[in-house]
Design a protein around this motif. Sequence first.
Motif, PDB file in Angstrom:
ATOM      1  N   SER A 130       0.828  -1.212   0.000  1.00  0.00           N
ATOM      2  CA  SER A 130       0.000   0.000   0.000  1.00  0.00           C
ATOM      3  C   SER A 130       0.858   1.256   0.000  1.00  0.00           C
ATOM      4  O   SER A 130       0.478   2.276  -0.596  1.00  0.00           O
ATOM      5  CB  SER A 130      -0.940  -0.001   1.214  1.00  0.00           C
ATOM      6  OG  SER A 130      -0.198  -0.007   2.428  1.00  0.00           O
ATOM      7  N   ASP A 131       2.028   1.200   0.643  1.00  0.00           N
ATOM      8  CA  ASP A 131       2.917   2.365   0.663  1.00  0.00           C
ATOM      9  C   ASP A 131       3.559   2.590  -0.702  1.00  0.00           C
ATOM     10  O   ASP A 131       3.807   3.731  -1.102  1.00  0.00           O
ATOM     11  CB  ASP A 131       4.003   2.194   1.729  1.00  0.00           C
ATOM     12  CG  ASP A 131       3.442   2.251   3.135  1.00  0.00           C
ATOM     13  OD1 ASP A 131       2.765   3.238   3.454  1.00  0.00           O
ATOM     14  OD2 ASP A 131       3.674   1.309   3.909  1.00  0.00           O
ATOM     15  N   VAL A 132       3.850   1.511  -1.420  1.00  0.00           N
ATOM     16  CA  VAL A 132       4.404   1.652  -2.772  1.00  0.00           C
ATOM     17  C   VAL A 132       3.373   2.308  -3.685  1.00  0.00           C
ATOM     18  O   VAL A 132       3.698   3.223  -4.458  1.00  0.00           O
ATOM     19  CB  VAL A 132       4.827   0.279  -3.334  1.00  0.00           C
ATOM     20  CG1 VAL A 132       5.235   0.408  -4.801  1.00  0.00           C
ATOM     21  CG2 VAL A 132       5.988  -0.295  -2.514  1.00  0.00           C
ATOM     22  N   ILE A 133       2.124   1.884  -3.607  1.00  0.00           N
ATOM     23  CA  ILE A 133       1.068   2.476  -4.433  1.00  0.00           C
ATOM     24  C   ILE A 133       0.822   3.927  -4.031  1.00  0.00           C
ATOM     25  O   ILE A 133       0.594   4.799  -4.891  1.00  0.00           O
ATOM     26  CB  ILE A 133      -0.225   1.654  -4.332  1.00  0.00           C
ATOM     27  CG1 ILE A 133      -0.010   0.264  -4.941  1.00  0.00           C
ATOM     28  CG2 ILE A 133      -1.385   2.365  -5.017  1.00  0.00           C
ATOM     29  CD1 ILE A 133       0.372   0.278  -6.417  1.00  0.00           C
ATOM     30  N   ALA A 134       0.888   4.222  -2.722  1.00  0.00           N
ATOM     31  CA  ALA A 134       0.715   5.608  -2.268  1.00  0.00           C
ATOM     32  C   ALA A 134       1.834   6.495  -2.815  1.00  0.00           C
ATOM     33  O   ALA A 134       1.587   7.644  -3.214  1.00  0.00           O
ATOM     34  CB  ALA A 134       0.689   5.661  -0.741  1.00  0.00           C
ATOM     35  N   LEU A 135       3.058   5.964  -2.836  1.00  0.00           N
ATOM     36  CA  LEU A 135       4.175   6.714  -3.405  1.00  0.00           C
ATOM     37  C   LEU A 135       3.935   6.965  -4.888  1.00  0.00           C
ATOM     38  O   LEU A 135       4.144   8.085  -5.383  1.00  0.00           O
ATOM     39  CB  LEU A 135       5.475   5.947  -3.201  1.00  0.00           C
ATOM     40  CG  LEU A 135       6.723   6.503  -3.907  1.00  0.00           C
ATOM     41  CD1 LEU A 135       7.020   7.925  -3.449  1.00  0.00           C
ATOM     42  CD2 LEU A 135       7.929   5.587  -3.664  1.00  0.00           C
ATOM     43  N   LEU A 136       3.487   5.945  -5.603  1.00  0.00           N
ATOM     44  CA  LEU A 136       3.192   6.093  -7.024  1.00  0.00           C
ATOM     45  C   LEU A 136       2.138   7.173  -7.247  1.00  0.00           C
ATOM     46  O   LEU A 136       2.297   8.054  -8.110  1.00  0.00           O
ATOM     47  CB  LEU A 136       2.714   4.757  -7.591  1.00  0.00           C
ATOM     48  CG  LEU A 136       2.235   4.742  -9.038  1.00  0.00           C
ATOM     49  CD1 LEU A 136       3.329   5.220  -9.984  1.00  0.00           C
ATOM     50  CD2 LEU A 136       1.772   3.336  -9.427  1.00  0.00           C
ATOM     51  N   ASP A 137       1.070   7.135  -6.465  1.00  0.00           N
ATOM     52  CA  ASP A 137       0.011   8.137  -6.600  1.00  0.00           C
ATOM     53  C   ASP A 137       0.552   9.539  -6.351  1.00  0.00           C
ATOM     54  O   ASP A 137       0.211  10.494  -7.064  1.00  0.00           O
ATOM     55  CB  ASP A 137      -1.124   7.845  -5.620  1.00  0.00           C
ATOM     56  CG  ASP A 137      -1.951   6.634  -6.016  1.00  0.00           C
ATOM     57  OD1 ASP A 137      -1.938   6.263  -7.203  1.00  0.00           O
ATOM     58  OD2 ASP A 137      -2.608   6.054  -5.119  1.00  0.00           O
ATOM     59  N   ASN A 138       1.384   9.689  -5.331  1.00  0.00           N
ATOM     60  CA  ASN A 138       1.939  10.993  -4.990  1.00  0.00           C
ATOM     61  C   ASN A 138       2.827  11.533  -6.107  1.00  0.00           C
ATOM     62  O   ASN A 138       2.764  12.720  -6.461  1.00  0.00           O
ATOM     63  CB  ASN A 138       2.737  10.902  -3.690  1.00  0.00           C
ATOM     64  CG  ASN A 138       3.386  12.226  -3.319  1.00  0.00           C
ATOM     65  OD1 ASN A 138       2.714  13.218  -3.038  1.00  0.00           O
ATOM     66  ND2 ASN A 138       4.713  12.254  -3.325  1.00  0.00           N
ATOM     67  N   LEU A 139       3.643  10.663  -6.691  1.00  0.00           N
ATOM     68  CA  LEU A 139       4.540  11.096  -7.757  1.00  0.00           C
ATOM     69  C   LEU A 139       3.754  11.514  -8.999  1.00  0.00           C
ATOM     70  O   LEU A 139       4.067  12.520  -9.635  1.00  0.00           O
ATOM     71  CB  LEU A 139       5.527   9.980  -8.104  1.00  0.00           C
ATOM     72  CG  LEU A 139       6.598   9.693  -7.044  1.00  0.00           C
ATOM     73  CD1 LEU A 139       7.395   8.443  -7.421  1.00  0.00           C
ATOM     74  CD2 LEU A 139       7.529  10.891  -6.869  1.00  0.00           C
ATOM     75  N   ILE A 140       2.717  10.748  -9.340  1.00  0.00           N
ATOM     76  CA  ILE A 140       1.897  11.098 -10.510  1.00  0.00           C
ATOM     77  C   ILE A 140       1.182  12.433 -10.289  1.00  0.00           C
ATOM     78  O   ILE A 140       1.020  13.231 -11.214  1.00  0.00           O
ATOM     79  CB  ILE A 140       0.901   9.966 -10.813  1.00  0.00           C
ATOM     80  CG1 ILE A 140       1.656   8.736 -11.349  1.00  0.00           C
ATOM     81  CG2 ILE A 140      -0.160  10.412 -11.808  1.00  0.00           C
ATOM     82  CD1 ILE A 140       0.789   7.515 -11.543  1.00  0.00           C
ATOM     83  N   ALA A 141       0.775  12.671  -9.036  1.00  0.00           N
ATOM     84  CA  ALA A 141       0.059  13.916  -8.733  1.00  0.00           C
ATOM     85  C   ALA A 141       0.988  15.129  -8.706  1.00  0.00           C
ATOM     86  O   ALA A 141       0.543  16.252  -8.974  1.00  0.00           O
ATOM     87  CB  ALA A 141      -0.652  13.786  -7.386  1.00  0.00           C
ATOM     88  N   SER A 142       2.255  14.909  -8.403  1.00  0.00           N
ATOM     89  CA  SER A 142       3.160  16.046  -8.183  1.00  0.00           C
ATOM     90  C   SER A 142       4.182  16.269  -9.294  1.00  0.00           C
ATOM     91  O   SER A 142       4.869  17.294  -9.307  1.00  0.00           O
ATOM     92  CB  SER A 142       3.904  15.859  -6.853  1.00  0.00           C
ATOM     93  OG  SER A 142       4.710  14.681  -6.883  1.00  0.00           O
TER      94      SER A 142
END
Length: 217
Positions: free
Chosen positions: A79-91
């Motif tokens: 879940s932390d890997v996916i959260a990191l992915l989401d954050n990078l795509i958003a930023s």
Amino acid sequence: MSIEHRSASLPYLFSSVSEEANKPAPLLLFLHGARDRGNDLNVLLKSGLPRFVNESSPLPYFFAAPQLPEGQTWVDRESDVIALLDNLIASQPIDPSRVIISGFSLGTAGAWQIVVSHPGRFASLVAVSGRVPKTLEPTQLAALKEIPIQIFQGGKDEKLSVEDTQSIVDTLRAAGGIVDFTLLHEGDHFIADEVYSNPKLQQWLIAQSRRPTAVPI
């Protein structure tokens, strides 16, 4: 190339694309092996993909490599890997249809698990010196038929069976998957430097884009 050290629920290495890039670019997400767990991101720079990125001129893709604490696995922190992915795509100006995930050794098992759980998030998978988790069923692997996969293994790798890897390749191909299996006959477990620095693989990475039939989950 300049690689940043960043903090999050999992600390990670990060590098951007060249400043000349004026459109969304791919992201290459890398999961390291067991010996690189800990609390020092510099350890990741000693070999494999992080080393290649660090020693290269600016590359045409974003790069992120989180680090696990001692004793944990990537499945533990999915879940932390996916959260990191989401954050990078958003930023960052990342093209979400061009996210590639790659793993080495322990990281390969994590990459397989994460792609099976979130097949619509990734354009391709690169698996180096690692096995598919035994918990994954053939029917689950069949869900990856729309995702091009590159598998690399050393012929003298004492940790992995070539026959087991070939069985996975056969299963994926029987389901209609696109799989390339490269056996480096003289290689042992630690083939990552040779694999990631190969110009053909680097060209393949930036050519990947998620197929329209793979709907984001």
